[in-house]
Design a protein around this motif. Sequence first.
Motif, PDB file in Angstrom:
ATOM      1  N   SER A 197      12.288  18.488  11.763  1.00  0.00           N
ATOM      2  CA  SER A 197      12.399  19.465  11.606  1.00  0.00           C
ATOM      3  C   SER A 197      12.839  19.884  10.482  1.00  0.00           C
ATOM      4  O   SER A 197      13.922  19.526   9.924  1.00  0.00           O
ATOM      5  N   PHE A 198      12.593  21.274   9.616  1.00  0.00           N
ATOM      6  CA  PHE A 198      13.831  21.196   8.438  1.00  0.00           C
ATOM      7  C   PHE A 198      13.823  23.000   8.402  1.00  0.00           C
ATOM      8  O   PHE A 198      12.378  23.613   8.575  1.00  0.00           O
ATOM      9  N   HIS A 199      14.664  23.330   7.917  1.00  0.00           N
ATOM     10  CA  HIS A 199      14.966  25.278   7.662  1.00  0.00           C
ATOM     11  C   HIS A 199      15.474  25.684   6.381  1.00  0.00           C
ATOM     12  O   HIS A 199      16.155  25.177   6.150  1.00  0.00           O
ATOM     13  N   ILE A 200      14.669  26.152   5.910  1.00  0.00           N
ATOM     14  CA  ILE A 200      14.881  26.751   4.343  1.00  0.00           C
ATOM     15  C   ILE A 200      15.520  28.330   4.232  1.00  0.00           C
ATOM     16  O   ILE A 200      14.965  28.848   4.619  1.00  0.00           O
ATOM     17  N   LEU A 201      16.701  28.015   3.898  1.00  0.00           N
ATOM     18  CA  LEU A 201      17.339  29.125   3.999  1.00  0.00           C
ATOM     19  C   LEU A 201      16.947  30.171   3.541  1.00  0.00           C
ATOM     20  O   LEU A 201      17.115  29.819   1.852  1.00  0.00           O
ATOM     21  N   SER A 202      17.043  31.599   3.598  1.00  0.00           N
ATOM     22  CA  SER A 202      16.726  32.581   2.418  1.00  0.00           C
ATOM     23  C   SER A 202      18.536  33.196   1.617  1.00  0.00           C
ATOM     24  O   SER A 202      19.197  32.734   2.564  1.00  0.00           O
ATOM     25  N   ILE A 223       0.313  14.323   1.025  1.00  0.00           N
ATOM     26  CA  ILE A 223       0.703  13.282  -0.513  1.00  0.00           C
ATOM     27  C   ILE A 223       0.421  12.162  -0.205  1.00  0.00           C
ATOM     28  O   ILE A 223       1.616  11.244   1.000  1.00  0.00           O
ATOM     29  N   GLY A 224      -0.303  10.993  -1.268  1.00  0.00           N
ATOM     30  CA  GLY A 224       0.223  10.023  -0.847  1.00  0.00           C
ATOM     31  C   GLY A 224       0.907   8.765  -2.456  1.00  0.00           C
ATOM     32  O   GLY A 224       1.171   9.932  -3.285  1.00  0.00           O
ATOM     33  N   THR A 225       2.090   8.168  -1.842  1.00  0.00           N
ATOM     34  CA  THR A 225       2.255   7.793  -3.332  1.00  0.00           C
ATOM     35  C   THR A 225       2.781   6.416  -2.788  1.00  0.00           C
ATOM     36  O   THR A 225       3.311   5.868  -1.695  1.00  0.00           O
ATOM     37  N   PRO A 226       2.903   5.634  -3.849  1.00  0.00           N
ATOM     38  CA  PRO A 226       3.540   4.071  -3.001  1.00  0.00           C
ATOM     39  C   PRO A 226       5.197   4.094  -3.581  1.00  0.00           C
ATOM     40  O   PRO A 226       5.336   3.114  -3.357  1.00  0.00           O
ATOM     41  N   VAL A 227       6.158   5.039  -3.363  1.00  0.00           N
ATOM     42  CA  VAL A 227       7.819   4.832  -3.777  1.00  0.00           C
ATOM     43  C   VAL A 227       8.443   5.414  -2.582  1.00  0.00           C
ATOM     44  O   VAL A 227       7.183   6.148  -1.507  1.00  0.00           O
ATOM     45  N   LYS A 286       0.616  -1.710   0.213  1.00  0.00           N
ATOM     46  CA  LYS A 286      -0.117   0.007  -0.005  1.00  0.00           C
ATOM     47  C   LYS A 286       1.084   1.128   0.393  1.00  0.00           C
ATOM     48  O   LYS A 286       2.134   0.888   0.300  1.00  0.00           O
ATOM     49  N   ASP A 287       0.269   2.307  -0.153  1.00  0.00           N
ATOM     50  CA  ASP A 287       0.974   3.259  -0.053  1.00  0.00           C
ATOM     51  C   ASP A 287       2.257   4.594   0.754  1.00  0.00           C
ATOM     52  O   ASP A 287       1.050   3.930   2.307  1.00  0.00           O
ATOM     53  N   TYR A 288       2.329   4.846   0.696  1.00  0.00           N
ATOM     54  CA  TYR A 288       2.987   5.485   1.900  1.00  0.00           C
ATOM     55  C   TYR A 288       2.561   7.481   2.108  1.00  0.00           C
ATOM     56  O   TYR A 288       2.198   7.167   0.440  1.00  0.00           O
ATOM     57  N   TYR A 289       2.666   7.235   2.928  1.00  0.00           N
ATOM     58  CA  TYR A 289       1.835   8.771   2.466  1.00  0.00           C
ATOM     59  C   TYR A 289       2.738   9.930   3.800  1.00  0.00           C
ATOM     60  O   TYR A 289       3.153  10.305   5.345  1.00  0.00           O
ATOM     61  N   PHE A 290       2.865  11.086   2.772  1.00  0.00           N
ATOM     62  CA  PHE A 290       3.928  11.831   3.134  1.00  0.00           C
ATOM     63  C   PHE A 290       3.561  13.376   3.283  1.00  0.00           C
ATOM     64  O   PHE A 290       2.142  13.423   3.056  1.00  0.00           O
ATOM     65  N   LEU A 291       3.892  13.381   5.269  1.00  0.00           N
ATOM     66  CA  LEU A 291       3.024  14.702   5.836  1.00  0.00           C
ATOM     67  C   LEU A 291       4.033  15.729   5.422  1.00  0.00           C
ATOM     68  O   LEU A 291       4.887  15.807   6.327  1.00  0.00           O
ATOM     69  N   LEU A 292       3.539  17.474   5.597  1.00  0.00           N
ATOM     70  CA  LEU A 292       4.435  18.373   4.764  1.00  0.00           C
ATOM     71  C   LEU A 292       2.963  19.548   6.286  1.00  0.00           C
ATOM     72  O   LEU A 292       2.166  19.702   5.713  1.00  0.00           O
ATOM     73  N   ARG A 293       4.427  19.768   7.303  1.00  0.00           N
ATOM     74  CA  ARG A 293       3.423  20.434   7.779  1.00  0.00           C
ATOM     75  C   ARG A 293       4.344  22.026   7.933  1.00  0.00           C
ATOM     76  O   ARG A 293       5.436  22.533   8.004  1.00  0.00           O
ATOM     77  N   TYR A 307       9.573  24.554   8.799  1.00  0.00           N
ATOM     78  CA  TYR A 307       8.679  23.141   7.845  1.00  0.00           C
ATOM     79  C   TYR A 307       9.132  21.586   8.900  1.00  0.00           C
ATOM     80  O   TYR A 307      10.335  21.027   9.779  1.00  0.00           O
ATOM     81  N   GLU A 308       8.205  20.792   8.877  1.00  0.00           N
ATOM     82  CA  GLU A 308       8.445  19.732   9.750  1.00  0.00           C
ATOM     83  C   GLU A 308       7.609  18.599   8.780  1.00  0.00           C
ATOM     84  O   GLU A 308       6.406  18.832   8.163  1.00  0.00           O
ATOM     85  N   TRP A 309       8.734  16.962   8.708  1.00  0.00           N
ATOM     86  CA  TRP A 309       7.537  15.947   7.737  1.00  0.00           C
ATOM     87  C   TRP A 309       7.798  14.893   8.205  1.00  0.00           C
ATOM     88  O   TRP A 309       8.514  14.432   9.569  1.00  0.00           O
ATOM     89  N   ALA A 310       6.966  13.762   8.013  1.00  0.00           N
ATOM     90  CA  ALA A 310       6.831  12.479   8.394  1.00  0.00           C
ATOM     91  C   ALA A 310       6.839  11.604   7.355  1.00  0.00           C
ATOM     92  O   ALA A 310       5.748  12.205   6.574  1.00  0.00           O
TER      93      ALA A 310
END
Length: 270
Positions: free
Chosen positions: A225-230, A184-188, A167-174, A206-209
């Motif tokens: 967690s991660f930070h996108i540098l300006s 976002i659901g994805t099989p890969v 089954k799909d994995y579910y990518f969460l971006l917060r 942001y945070e992701w899981a």
Amino acid sequence: MENLLKVNKSYVLLVVLCLTFQFSFAEKNKLFVYKYEGSPKIEVNDSLKIVKKGTVLDKHTKLIMQREDLVYIVNENGDVFELFQTGTFSYKELLAIKPITTKSSFAKTYFSYVWKEFTNTDVLRRDKSGVVYRGDDIILMRYPADSTKIYNNEIRFEWDRIPNKEKDYYFLLRHKDTKTITTIGTPVNTISLMVDGTLLQQGNDYEWAITETKFPNINKVPFYSFHILSNDEFKDVKANISLISADLKNMGFTNSEVQTAICEDFKLCF
């Protein structure tokens, strides 16, 4: 009798303090292998082990070097030691090596940080299939690692596969400030997102899981967690990156290896 109890309590306290100091001293004086060439080995309790990046060297180990071997060793202060001589070296002999000169104080900060990462005993648990656990939670996320700073137009998220999963994995971006979640659901086991000002924006946190279910209990999901540098934030660190890059190149790193090392070891990816 009362005086005897006081003496005993003082003695116990002294012993505890001494043991605490000895343990702390031993922890701080660990060395670890940052880079190696050839096939160096360590001897631990009469058994031989192959040296790898992150191999810890302490008073219980001996480092065995052959003709083609080369190692770079780091201590708690961020000092780097180069060893290319043939022989068997005790922990005491390794401590006596003169550190090589670095080009900046940032380099010492970098290697001191890496030392803490590699000698930290509070590691995540990984089962035989390679899946990581923290307590009872499955930690699938691989890249970007937790608390990473990123400067790139595109971020590729990667995670471990679960064996025999269909089954799909579910990518969460917060978004860390607004708490808005995109699923976002994805099989890969990878997904790429552009830093285009829509889902991902420069200067934001942001945070992701990754989860196995579309509607998980968010309060129980382990996020990274991660930070996108300006552009301005990256300019502030660019000079230091150039200095540490020069030191790593002196150790034999290629441009690609320098970027990988700084990303994996210092959690600054660009």
